[in-house]
Design an enzyme around this catalytic site. Sequence first.
Site, PDB file in Angstrom:
ATOM      1  CE  LYS A  56      -2.554  -0.281   3.857  1.00 29.52           C
ATOM      2  NZ  LYS A  56      -3.222  -0.290   5.157  1.00 29.52           N
TER       3      LYS A  56
ATOM      4  CE  LYS B 166      -5.423  -4.827   4.300  1.00 30.05           C
ATOM      5  NZ  LYS B 166      -4.287  -4.405   4.926  1.00 30.05           N
TER       6      LYS B 166
END
Length: 231
Positions: A28, A86
Amino acid sequence: MTGLLASVNSLTEALQVQRAAVDIIDLKQPAQGALGALPIASVAEIVAALPDSARISATVGDLPMLPERLLPAVRDMAATGVDYVKIGFFPGGDWPACLDALQAAAGQGIALIAVLFADTRPDFGVIAELRRAGFRGVMLDTMDKSRGSLTEWMEASELRSFVLAARGQGMLTGLAGSLRCEDVPALLALAPDYLGFRGALCREHNRTAQLDLDRIRHIRAQWPAQVGGTV
Ligand SMILES: O=C[C@H](O)COP(=O)(O)O
């Protein structure tokens, strides 16, 4: 045994945490938000460079809850070869329509992890809906990193209810949200599948700063000795 998830934003960081034997390498870009996404090309490059044995998750970004935004982002991210995609369940938008659309992605074998945000006081009733839509897991995190950690937003009893509700649905469970080293023992006692960290692994607990290997060692040292890796 609860695993350690470490969020990283580059190949260099991914290799660092891999050497530290973290259990999930989470891709991320923290500078882009709670679940800021890395570019697809960067994710693909990192996946190709890590051994097949590495378990890798990636976020699709802080996207609005709109199927036309989420579904293509999920498919693009899954195509990089990550093990888990996610998805942040942000307030607003159309959650039922998103769950319908994402059910198709789950049906095609994409392992979806929903991220609920403790600072939005989510209704844990959504966990059963996530399961019906085929999600593989669900985690709790915090959306606004300036307004307190997971353990400041929720009591241990609430966190336990979350873990039990998700486990009751046969889902993977994760806890994260500005967690600190001192949170670890009490959270390990709740036995989620993993605890997630970014800020606590970085210099000055600043999630957009560089990873600090000593901090990773320190967090890892909270786990029972037999699962510790070498940095
Ligand atoms: O998925 C886990 C998160 O990246 C945790 O980040 P944080 O520890 O900075 O809240």
